[in-house]
Design a protein around this motif. Sequence first.
Motif, mmCIF file in Angstrom:
data_model
loop_
_atom_site.group_PDB
_atom_site.id
_atom_site.type_symbol
_atom_site.label_atom_id
_atom_site.label_comp_id
_atom_site.label_asym_id
_atom_site.label_seq_id
_atom_site.Cartn_x
_atom_site.Cartn_y
_atom_site.Cartn_z
ATOM 1 N N TYR A 185 0.855 -1.401 0.022
ATOM 2 C CA TYR A 185 0.036 -0.021 0.175
ATOM 3 C C TYR A 185 0.928 1.395 -0.133
ATOM 4 O O TYR A 185 0.563 2.191 0.963
ATOM 5 C CB TYR A 185 -0.952 0.190 1.269
ATOM 6 N N GLY A 186 1.788 1.128 -0.893
ATOM 7 C CA GLY A 186 2.672 2.437 -0.875
ATOM 8 C C GLY A 186 3.708 2.756 0.271
ATOM 9 O O GLY A 186 3.656 3.941 0.343
ATOM 10 N N ASN A 187 3.964 1.453 0.982
ATOM 11 C CA ASN A 187 4.909 1.971 2.054
ATOM 12 C C ASN A 187 4.151 3.005 3.061
ATOM 13 O O ASN A 187 5.010 3.847 3.567
ATOM 14 C CB ASN A 187 6.335 2.431 2.005
ATOM 15 N N VAL A 188 2.807 2.549 3.452
ATOM 16 C CA VAL A 188 2.278 3.382 4.619
ATOM 17 C C VAL A 188 2.938 3.182 5.806
ATOM 18 O O VAL A 188 3.651 2.324 6.104
ATOM 19 C CB VAL A 188 0.948 3.172 4.769
ATOM 20 N N ASP A 189 2.515 4.038 6.715
ATOM 21 C CA ASP A 189 3.143 4.077 8.136
ATOM 22 C C ASP A 189 2.509 2.816 8.929
ATOM 23 O O ASP A 189 1.204 3.164 9.231
ATOM 24 C CB ASP A 189 3.058 5.181 8.788
ATOM 25 N N ARG A 190 2.983 1.775 8.978
ATOM 26 C CA ARG A 190 2.286 0.337 9.410
ATOM 27 C C ARG A 190 1.770 0.586 10.902
ATOM 28 O O ARG A 190 0.749 0.311 11.495
ATOM 29 C CB ARG A 190 3.194 -0.653 9.495
ATOM 30 N N GLN A 191 2.439 1.445 11.761
ATOM 31 C CA GLN A 191 2.272 1.813 13.099
ATOM 32 C C GLN A 191 1.258 2.734 13.378
ATOM 33 O O GLN A 191 0.333 2.565 14.119
ATOM 34 C CB GLN A 191 3.502 2.510 13.790
ATOM 35 N N VAL A 192 0.960 3.498 12.195
ATOM 36 C CA VAL A 192 -0.497 4.428 12.386
ATOM 37 C C VAL A 192 -1.786 3.264 12.118
ATOM 38 O O VAL A 192 -2.598 3.512 12.900
ATOM 39 C CB VAL A 192 -0.313 5.464 11.332
ATOM 40 N N HIS A 193 -1.389 2.651 11.009
ATOM 41 C CA HIS A 193 -2.462 1.480 10.886
ATOM 42 C C HIS A 193 -2.684 0.794 11.992
ATOM 43 O O HIS A 193 -3.889 0.282 12.404
ATOM 44 C CB HIS A 193 -2.497 0.897 9.535
ATOM 45 N N ARG A 194 -1.386 0.168 12.613
ATOM 46 C CA ARG A 194 -1.825 -0.817 14.006
ATOM 47 C C ARG A 194 -2.681 0.104 14.971
ATOM 48 O O ARG A 194 -3.616 -0.363 15.683
ATOM 49 C CB ARG A 194 -0.577 -0.956 14.463
ATOM 50 N N GLY A 195 -2.287 1.562 15.047
ATOM 51 C CA GLY A 195 -3.120 2.133 16.019
ATOM 52 C C GLY A 195 -4.617 2.331 15.782
ATOM 53 O O GLY A 195 -5.265 2.211 16.931
ATOM 54 N N HIS A 196 -4.924 2.449 14.669
ATOM 55 C CA HIS A 196 -6.301 2.708 14.245
ATOM 56 C C HIS A 196 -7.087 1.475 14.381
ATOM 57 O O HIS A 196 -8.100 1.164 15.154
ATOM 58 C CB HIS A 196 -6.497 2.878 12.847
ATOM 59 N N ALA A 197 -6.329 0.195 14.238
ATOM 60 C CA ALA A 197 -6.963 -1.067 14.249
ATOM 61 C C ALA A 197 -7.025 -1.284 15.917
ATOM 62 O O ALA A 197 -8.072 -2.036 16.306
ATOM 63 C CB ALA A 197 -6.242 -2.101 13.736
ATOM 64 N N ALA A 198 -5.995 -1.124 16.502
ATOM 65 C CA ALA A 198 -5.926 -1.064 18.047
ATOM 66 C C ALA A 198 -7.211 -0.624 18.742
ATOM 67 O O ALA A 198 -7.698 -0.955 19.725
ATOM 68 C CB ALA A 198 -4.752 -0.800 18.556
ATOM 69 N N LEU A 199 -7.681 0.797 18.246
ATOM 70 C CA LEU A 199 -8.784 1.472 18.641
ATOM 71 C C LEU A 199 -9.823 0.528 18.804
ATOM 72 O O LEU A 199 -10.939 0.405 19.764
ATOM 73 C CB LEU A 199 -9.199 2.391 18.187
ATOM 74 N N TRP A 200 -10.203 -0.151 17.908
ATOM 75 C CA TRP A 200 -11.274 -1.013 17.664
ATOM 76 C C TRP A 200 -11.303 -2.582 18.555
ATOM 77 O O TRP A 200 -12.216 -2.763 19.015
ATOM 78 C CB TRP A 200 -11.642 -1.542 16.376
ATOM 79 N N LEU A 201 -10.024 -2.782 18.707
ATOM 80 C CA LEU A 201 -9.712 -3.972 19.636
ATOM 81 C C LEU A 201 -9.970 -3.508 21.072
ATOM 82 O O LEU A 201 -10.241 -4.235 22.110
ATOM 83 C CB LEU A 201 -8.451 -4.496 19.428
ATOM 84 N N HIS A 202 -9.635 -2.180 21.426
ATOM 85 C CA HIS A 202 -10.099 -1.687 22.862
ATOM 86 C C HIS A 202 -11.701 -2.004 23.109
ATOM 87 O O HIS A 202 -12.043 -2.205 23.964
ATOM 88 C CB HIS A 202 -9.444 -0.337 23.016
ATOM 89 N N GLU A 203 -12.191 -1.507 21.931
ATOM 90 C CA GLU A 203 -13.808 -1.359 21.993
ATOM 91 C C GLU A 203 -14.203 -2.963 22.217
ATOM 92 O O GLU A 203 -14.956 -3.305 22.856
ATOM 93 C CB GLU A 203 -14.423 -1.039 20.943
ATOM 94 N N LEU A 204 -13.677 -3.882 21.327
ATOM 95 C CA LEU A 204 -14.077 -5.438 21.497
ATOM 96 C C LEU A 204 -13.741 -5.971 22.934
ATOM 97 O O LEU A 204 -14.351 -6.656 23.552
ATOM 98 C CB LEU A 204 -13.168 -6.429 20.581
ATOM 99 N N ASP A 205 -12.463 -5.363 23.358
ATOM 100 C CA ASP A 205 -12.225 -5.795 24.844
ATOM 101 C C ASP A 205 -13.109 -5.321 25.845
ATOM 102 O O ASP A 205 -13.656 -6.281 26.704
ATOM 103 C CB ASP A 205 -10.788 -5.066 25.154
ATOM 104 N N ALA A 206 -13.603 -4.198 25.718
ATOM 105 C CA ALA A 206 -14.669 -3.693 26.686
ATOM 106 C C ALA A 206 -15.909 -4.465 26.371
ATOM 107 O O ALA A 206 -16.468 -4.909 27.455
ATOM 108 C CB ALA A 206 -14.919 -2.129 26.283
ATOM 109 N N VAL A 207 -16.387 -4.837 25.207
ATOM 110 C CA VAL A 207 -17.552 -5.780 25.060
ATOM 111 C C VAL A 207 -17.243 -7.228 25.938
ATOM 112 O O VAL A 207 -18.018 -7.708 26.546
ATOM 113 C CB VAL A 207 -17.780 -6.050 23.553
#
Length: 200
Positions: free
Chosen positions: A102-124
């Motif tokens: 994906y054009g050498n996007v910053d993987r940490q940024v995308h990990r961060g976005h994905a992690a926000l949803w995992l926080h929500e799942l953890d709360a559920v």
Amino acid sequence: MRARSAIVASGLVCELREVVLRDKPAALLDASPKATVPVLVEPDGTVIEQSLDIMLWALRQNDPDAWLPSSVGKVSAMNRLITDCDESFKFHLDRYKYPQRYGNVDRQVHRGHAALWLHELDAVLTRRSFLCGEKFTMADAAIAPFVRQFAHTDLDWFDIQRWPALRTWLLRWTQSTLFDGIMKKYPPWMEGQTPVLFPG
Ligand SMILES: N[C@@H](CCC(=O)N[C@@H](CS)C(=O)NCC(=O)O)C(=O)O
């Protein structure tokens, strides 16, 4: 994994044709030119080419463990979770896993976005054992494979996150007999071979 899970849960038996994605057989392309897996071909030739549709196809025929939601409200809750997974979490997961595609996007940024949803799942999952209640259902089977992919992209990082309920949920799934059944490896299908049944 989604399709296999629902087929196991439904008790149906299919012919399984294992595909190596870098060497797709002509029979797959003939059945489904979009050439992604899974693809299910019904005996009458109807082709189902989305994993969620294959899950519904199987569970609507037979759903002994009540994987399908039992009320309109529960259907919406399940659909919301799966849509969040497929449209947003998966977008960031792909870029976290394969930034070079994906054009050498910053993987940490995308990990961060994905992690926000995992926080929500953890709360559920702090409030209940599984995503839609106290038992494993279609929502868990549809989402767990992607959370596992995320975890395995950098297991050391995943393991130090404060997601105890999410980790327990994932572990319960990866230690289940269902997981063993769907992870079984099969040799690539070849034209003319004896049919392989799944579950076999
Ligand atoms: N929305 C589709 C996505 C299917 C998909 O992207 N499958 C991947 C493998 S898990 C694939 O076949 N990719 C094609 C390729 O790598 O050539 C579904 O859920 O069925």
